[in-house]
Design a protein around this motif. Structure first.
Motif, PDB file in Angstrom:
ATOM      1  N   GLU A 155     -36.775  21.786 -16.419  1.00 53.07           N
ATOM      2  CA  GLU A 155     -35.968  20.951 -15.530  1.00 53.07           C
ATOM      3  C   GLU A 155     -36.743  20.635 -14.252  1.00 53.07           C
ATOM      4  N   ARG A 156     -37.506  21.586 -13.740  1.00 57.58           N
ATOM      5  CA  ARG A 156     -38.316  21.348 -12.546  1.00 57.58           C
ATOM      6  C   ARG A 156     -39.375  20.283 -12.820  1.00 57.58           C
ATOM      7  N   GLN A 159     -37.622  16.825 -12.981  1.00 56.76           N
ATOM      8  CA  GLN A 159     -37.325  16.309 -11.654  1.00 56.76           C
ATOM      9  C   GLN A 159     -38.587  15.833 -10.945  1.00 56.76           C
TER      10      GLN A 159
END
Length: 279
Positions: A155-156, A159
């Motif tokens: 997810e990092r 993003q």
């Protein structure tokens, strides 16, 4: 290296550094426009890409015409306005100059994941912000399973890569995670003769994050016939560097499982390097 090659390396280091500093002024203007006038962001992106390519062109000219460095770029038909994912073996800081010459001169500019702390370093931070490099935030505290931590890491990355949807680029990842050396190869019990084992986690996260853009996936192999040392490269003492590239749709990696796809590419890359070593 001869005394003359050491002098060439010193001159090249000074020229490359001054070239970088020269473009800091225009980059500050571009960054100010991008931050203060959101509607002008597309134009700011085009200008920053033009600056990037001019800087790379100067570095190429100096290294090849003055230092005597030699390399031949592989034939690649990349859309400069489309995203792609770039993987390569990593032996030297010289790899960055070679990849920029091979990809960014005619294709998209190269970006890579950066730690947020690097944005506070003078010059480097300006480059990261002006070119909208994907910046990784710190991982939050996770007390769950390894799979939950991996999910948060993916997810990092997703993003961080969001900016490439607005400003497409060639997303570079050195899958080995560090520069190759024989000592590292032995410590890692690598199954390859010329490569470290690839780390598939970051590669998989990038492929999944950029999948909606339908990017191409470029696998570039670099081989130094003499020394891969950065200083030797700057002084023209590395010999004619060989580069070979293959391009695939990123969907091929997703369909085959990115981890297995990368391991197979590394097996073939090592075989290719071994064949060139024997010639």
């Amino acid at each position: 290296m001869t005394p003359g090659q050491h002098l060439k390396a010193l001159a090249a280091l000074a020229a490359v550094s001054l070239n970088l500093l020269f473009w800091c002024g225009p980059l500050l203007v571009v960054l100010a426009v991008r931050l203060l006038a959101p509607k002008a962001r597309p134009a700011a992106h085009r200008i920053s890409c033009a600056i990037y390519r001019r800087a790379v062109a100067f570095d190429d000219w100096w290294l090849q015409r003055v230092s005597g460095a030699r390399w031949r770029c592989p034939e690649l038909a990349l859309d400069p306005e489309a995203a792609c994912i770039l993987i390569a073996n990593h032996q030297s800081w010289a790899d960055i100059f070679l990849l920029q010459s091979a990809i960014a001169r005619r294709g998209p500019v190269i970006k890579f994941l950066c730690k947020r702390e690097l944005a506070y370093i003078p010059v480097l931070g300006l480059i990261m912000l002006a070119f909208n490099f994907p910046i990784m935030r710190r991982r939050g505290r996770v007390s769950g399973s390894v799979e939950e931590r991996r999910h948060q890491d993916r997810e990092r990355v997703r993003q961080a890569c969001a900016g490439l949807f607005e400003a497409p680029a060639a997303m570079l990842t050195f899958a080995e995670g560090t520069r190759f050396s024989e000592a590292k190869r032995q410590r890692s019990s690598s199954p390859h003769q010329h490569l470290l084992p690839p780390r598939a986690g970051g590669f998989t996260a990038i492929v999944e994050a950029l999948a909606p853009l339908r990017p191409s996936l470029v696998d570039l192999t670099i081989r130094y016939p003499r020394s891969a040392a950065f200083w030797a490269f700057l002084g023209g003492a590395s010999g004619p560097v060989a580069m070979a590239a293959q391009s695939f749709p990123a969907s091929s990696a997703i369909e085959a499982d990115p981890r297995l796809w990368l391991e197979e590419r590394w097996r073939l890359k090592d075989k290719q390097l071994d064949a060139k070593e024997a010639t």
